[in-house]
Design a protein around this motif. Structure first.
Motif, PDB file in Angstrom:
ATOM      1  N   PHE A  71       0.839  -1.198   0.000  1.00 14.35           N
ATOM      2  CA  PHE A  71       0.000   0.000   0.000  1.00 14.35           C
ATOM      3  C   PHE A  71       0.874   1.249   0.000  1.00 14.35           C
ATOM      4  O   PHE A  71       1.787   1.386   0.814  1.00 14.35           O
ATOM      5  CB  PHE A  71      -0.893  -0.023   1.250  1.00 14.35           C
ATOM      6  CG  PHE A  71      -1.725   1.215   1.435  1.00 14.35           C
ATOM      7  CD1 PHE A  71      -2.979   1.307   0.856  1.00 14.35           C
ATOM      8  CD2 PHE A  71      -1.258   2.282   2.185  1.00 14.35           C
ATOM      9  CE1 PHE A  71      -3.752   2.456   1.019  1.00 14.35           C
ATOM     10  CE2 PHE A  71      -2.021   3.423   2.365  1.00 14.35           C
ATOM     11  CZ  PHE A  71      -3.276   3.511   1.772  1.00 14.35           C
ATOM     12  N   LEU A  72       0.582   2.180  -0.930  1.00 16.20           N
ATOM     13  CA  LEU A  72       1.321   3.433  -1.032  1.00 16.20           C
ATOM     14  C   LEU A  72       0.446   4.653  -0.814  1.00 16.20           C
ATOM     15  O   LEU A  72       0.956   5.749  -0.574  1.00 16.20           O
ATOM     16  CB  LEU A  72       1.978   3.550  -2.409  1.00 16.20           C
ATOM     17  CG  LEU A  72       2.959   2.455  -2.798  1.00 16.20           C
ATOM     18  CD1 LEU A  72       3.411   2.633  -4.241  1.00 16.20           C
ATOM     19  CD2 LEU A  72       4.144   2.420  -1.842  1.00 16.20           C
ATOM     20  N   GLY A  73      -0.878   4.495  -0.928  1.00 19.14           N
ATOM     21  CA  GLY A  73      -1.783   5.619  -0.781  1.00 19.14           C
ATOM     22  C   GLY A  73      -3.136   5.292  -1.365  1.00 19.14           C
ATOM     23  O   GLY A  73      -3.469   4.122  -1.571  1.00 19.14           O
ATOM     24  N   THR A  74      -3.920   6.341  -1.624  1.00 16.25           N
ATOM     25  CA  THR A  74      -5.250   6.121  -2.194  1.00 16.25           C
ATOM     26  C   THR A  74      -5.492   7.081  -3.345  1.00 16.25           C
ATOM     27  O   THR A  74      -4.915   8.172  -3.414  1.00 16.25           O
ATOM     28  CB  THR A  74      -6.379   6.322  -1.160  1.00 16.25           C
ATOM     29  OG1 THR A  74      -6.442   7.685  -0.774  1.00 16.25           O
ATOM     30  CG2 THR A  74      -6.205   5.427   0.047  1.00 16.25           C
ATOM     31  N   TRP A  92      -3.793  10.742  -2.254  1.00 19.44           N
ATOM     32  CA  TRP A  92      -2.764  11.023  -1.254  1.00 19.44           C
ATOM     33  C   TRP A  92      -1.841   9.817  -1.159  1.00 19.44           C
ATOM     34  O   TRP A  92      -2.225   8.697  -1.509  1.00 19.44           O
ATOM     35  CB  TRP A  92      -3.305  11.428   0.105  1.00 19.44           C
ATOM     36  CG  TRP A  92      -4.217  10.462   0.819  1.00 19.44           C
ATOM     37  CD1 TRP A  92      -5.586  10.467   0.798  1.00 19.44           C
ATOM     38  CD2 TRP A  92      -3.843   9.378   1.678  1.00 19.44           C
ATOM     39  NE1 TRP A  92      -6.074   9.460   1.571  1.00 19.44           N
ATOM     40  CE2 TRP A  92      -5.029   8.767   2.126  1.00 19.44           C
ATOM     41  CE3 TRP A  92      -2.634   8.844   2.103  1.00 19.44           C
ATOM     42  CZ2 TRP A  92      -5.039   7.663   2.993  1.00 19.44           C
ATOM     43  CZ3 TRP A  92      -2.637   7.746   2.956  1.00 19.44           C
ATOM     44  CH2 TRP A  92      -3.827   7.177   3.389  1.00 19.44           C
ATOM     45  N   LEU A  93      -0.611  10.066  -0.718  1.00 18.21           N
ATOM     46  CA  LEU A  93       0.398   9.015  -0.602  1.00 18.21           C
ATOM     47  C   LEU A  93       1.038   9.034   0.775  1.00 18.21           C
ATOM     48  O   LEU A  93       1.220  10.100   1.367  1.00 18.21           O
ATOM     49  CB  LEU A  93       1.516   9.218  -1.635  1.00 18.21           C
ATOM     50  CG  LEU A  93       1.148   9.104  -3.103  1.00 18.21           C
ATOM     51  CD1 LEU A  93       2.318   9.557  -3.964  1.00 18.21           C
ATOM     52  CD2 LEU A  93       0.726   7.692  -3.449  1.00 18.21           C
ATOM     53  N   ILE A  94       1.405   7.846   1.245  1.00 16.65           N
ATOM     54  CA  ILE A  94       2.232   7.762   2.442  1.00 16.65           C
ATOM     55  C   ILE A  94       3.663   8.134   2.035  1.00 16.65           C
ATOM     56  O   ILE A  94       3.992   8.135   0.835  1.00 16.65           O
ATOM     57  CB  ILE A  94       2.166   6.356   3.099  1.00 16.65           C
ATOM     58  CG1 ILE A  94       2.681   5.274   2.163  1.00 16.65           C
ATOM     59  CG2 ILE A  94       0.723   6.058   3.552  1.00 16.65           C
ATOM     60  CD1 ILE A  94       2.794   3.898   2.809  1.00 16.65           C
ATOM     61  N   PRO A  95       4.530   8.477   2.979  1.00 16.28           N
ATOM     62  CA  PRO A  95       5.884   8.911   2.617  1.00 16.28           C
ATOM     63  C   PRO A  95       6.627   7.919   1.714  1.00 16.28           C
ATOM     64  O   PRO A  95       7.330   8.332   0.788  1.00 16.28           O
ATOM     65  CB  PRO A  95       6.584   9.073   3.973  1.00 16.28           C
ATOM     66  CG  PRO A  95       5.465   9.450   4.904  1.00 16.28           C
ATOM     67  CD  PRO A  95       4.282   8.636   4.429  1.00 16.28           C
ATOM     68  N   GLU A  96       6.450   6.616   1.921  1.00 14.16           N
ATOM     69  CA  GLU A  96       7.155   5.613   1.114  1.00 14.16           C
ATOM     70  C   GLU A  96       6.718   5.627  -0.351  1.00 14.16           C
ATOM     71  O   GLU A  96       7.423   5.111  -1.216  1.00 14.16           O
ATOM     72  CB  GLU A  96       6.929   4.200   1.687  1.00 14.16           C
ATOM     73  CG  GLU A  96       7.484   3.994   3.067  1.00 14.16           C
ATOM     74  CD  GLU A  96       6.530   4.407   4.199  1.00 14.16           C
ATOM     75  OE1 GLU A  96       6.798   4.046   5.347  1.00 14.16           O
ATOM     76  OE2 GLU A  96       5.522   5.107   3.944  1.00 14.16           O
ATOM     77  N   ARG A  98       6.018   8.465  -2.107  1.00 18.55           N
ATOM     78  CA  ARG A  98       6.286   9.750  -2.748  1.00 18.55           C
ATOM     79  C   ARG A  98       7.595   9.738  -3.540  1.00 18.55           C
ATOM     80  O   ARG A  98       8.517   8.997  -3.223  1.00 18.55           O
ATOM     81  CB  ARG A  98       6.333  10.849  -1.689  1.00 18.55           C
ATOM     82  CG  ARG A  98       5.004  11.010  -0.991  1.00 18.55           C
ATOM     83  CD  ARG A  98       5.014  12.059   0.101  1.00 18.55           C
ATOM     84  NE  ARG A  98       3.778  11.923   0.874  1.00 18.55           N
ATOM     85  CZ  ARG A  98       3.687  12.117   2.170  1.00 18.55           C
ATOM     86  NH1 ARG A  98       4.744  12.492   2.872  1.00 18.55           N
ATOM     87  NH2 ARG A  98       2.526  11.947   2.776  1.00 18.55           N
ATOM     88  N   GLY A  99       7.632  10.585  -4.571  1.00 17.11           N
ATOM     89  CA  GLY A  99       8.861  10.782  -5.330  1.00 17.11           C
ATOM     90  C   GLY A  99       9.134   9.737  -6.388  1.00 17.11           C
ATOM     91  O   GLY A  99      10.236   9.682  -6.932  1.00 17.11           O
ATOM     92  N   ARG A 100       8.151   8.909  -6.714  1.00 16.84           N
ATOM     93  CA  ARG A 100       8.366   7.852  -7.714  1.00 16.84           C
ATOM     94  C   ARG A 100       7.323   7.872  -8.820  1.00 16.84           C
ATOM     95  O   ARG A 100       7.237   6.941  -9.595  1.00 16.84           O
ATOM     96  CB  ARG A 100       8.392   6.496  -7.014  1.00 16.84           C
ATOM     97  CG  ARG A 100       7.136   6.218  -6.206  1.00 16.84           C
ATOM     98  CD  ARG A 100       7.184   4.944  -5.407  1.00 16.84           C
ATOM     99  NE  ARG A 100       6.918   3.806  -6.235  1.00 16.84           N
ATOM    100  CZ  ARG A 100       6.898   2.564  -5.823  1.00 16.84           C
ATOM    101  NH1 ARG A 100       7.142   2.284  -4.563  1.00 16.84           N
ATOM    102  NH2 ARG A 100       6.643   1.582  -6.642  1.00 16.84           N
ATOM    103  N   GLY A 101       6.510   8.918  -8.852  1.00 14.76           N
ATOM    104  CA  GLY A 101       5.494   9.036  -9.892  1.00 14.76           C
ATOM    105  C   GLY A 101       4.228   8.260  -9.616  1.00 14.76           C
ATOM    106  O   GLY A 101       3.376   8.124 -10.497  1.00 14.76           O
ATOM    107  N   ALA A 133       3.217  20.109  -5.118  1.00 16.30           N
ATOM    108  CA  ALA A 133       3.395  18.720  -5.546  1.00 16.30           C
ATOM    109  C   ALA A 133       2.102  18.180  -6.170  1.00 16.30           C
ATOM    110  O   ALA A 133       2.131  17.525  -7.215  1.00 16.30           O
ATOM    111  CB  ALA A 133       3.831  17.855  -4.372  1.00 16.30           C
ATOM    112  N   SER A 134       0.962  18.474  -5.553  1.00 16.82           N
ATOM    113  CA  SER A 134      -0.312  18.043  -6.122  1.00 16.82           C
ATOM    114  C   SER A 134      -0.619  18.775  -7.419  1.00 16.82           C
ATOM    115  O   SER A 134      -1.152  18.184  -8.360  1.00 16.82           O
ATOM    116  CB  SER A 134      -1.452  18.237  -5.126  1.00 16.82           C
ATOM    117  OG  SER A 134      -1.354  17.285  -4.091  1.00 16.82           O
ATOM    118  N   HIS A 135      -0.279  20.044  -7.483  1.00 16.42           N
ATOM    119  CA  HIS A 135      -0.481  20.805  -8.723  1.00 16.42           C
ATOM    120  C   HIS A 135       0.281  20.121  -9.860  1.00 16.42           C
ATOM    121  O   HIS A 135      -0.253  19.954 -10.966  1.00 16.42           O
ATOM    122  CB  HIS A 135       0.017  22.241  -8.587  1.00 16.42           C
ATOM    123  CG  HIS A 135      -0.646  23.021  -7.508  1.00 16.42           C
ATOM    124  ND1 HIS A 135      -0.333  24.335  -7.259  1.00 16.42           N
ATOM    125  CD2 HIS A 135      -1.595  22.696  -6.587  1.00 16.42           C
ATOM    126  CE1 HIS A 135      -1.054  24.788  -6.248  1.00 16.42           C
ATOM    127  NE2 HIS A 135      -1.820  23.801  -5.824  1.00 16.42           N
TER     128      HIS A 135
END
Length: 170
Positions: A71-74, A92-96, A98-101, A133-135
């Protein structure tokens, strides 16, 4: 919605074993600051929320790693107006995650699915004005800035502005 995959990301139903990471995500400061979530979850309340999902007016799915299914987010489709062929997308994403597209891929996959399966022609999104980041995720998916809604969100006791984004077609 079927399981969707692309670019190392899987979009799938939420499962009981996601509850711990989901609950932690709802308490993550970045998610709390910008996610607009109504509540913080415990693992038990997350499992109860997963069981109550019905996919009629609110489609919530896990964003997961395609290799290990972690699980990375929803990602969510909501404010679904099928008769007008439009809906809103959120994520939204958990910290793990993020940064990978992962968010960009998730938004692309669900919007493409909704366009094909439901005939959706317009997608809306709102992102806090101070959440670049969301933009960027939305703009990478063909969303255009359409304006600013002053005081749109409530974060704690503070009203925050939101940038309105829209995407027409694929």
């Amino acid at each position: 919605m079927d399981v969707l995959e692309g670019d190392g990301i899987r979009i799938r139903p939420l499962r009981d074993d996601d509850a711990e990471r989901f609950a932690a995500g709802t308490r993550d400061p970045d998610v709390r600051d910008h996610g607009g979530l109504p509540v913080e979850h415990t693992p038990a309340s997350a499992r109860a929320a997963f069981a109550a999902l019905d996919d009629k007016s609110f489609v919530l799915r896990a964003i997961a790693d395609a290799d290990d299914d972690a699980f990375l987010g929803t990602v969510v489709l909501f404010a679904i107006a099928r008769h007008e062929r439009r809906c809103e997308v959120g994520f939204w994403l958990i910290p793990e995650g993020r940064g990978r597209g992962a968010a960009s891929t998730a938004v692309r996959l669900v919007c493409d699915w909704a366009a094909g399966a439901w005939g959706m022609e317009r997608f809306d999104a709102h992102a806090d004005a101070d959440n670049p980041a969301s933009h960027a995720v939305l703009e990478r998916n063909g969303f255009e800035r359409e304006g600013v809604m002053r005081g749109y969100g409530l974060r704690g006791d503070e009203r925050v502005d939101a940038v309105v984004f829209g995407r027409l077609g694929l």
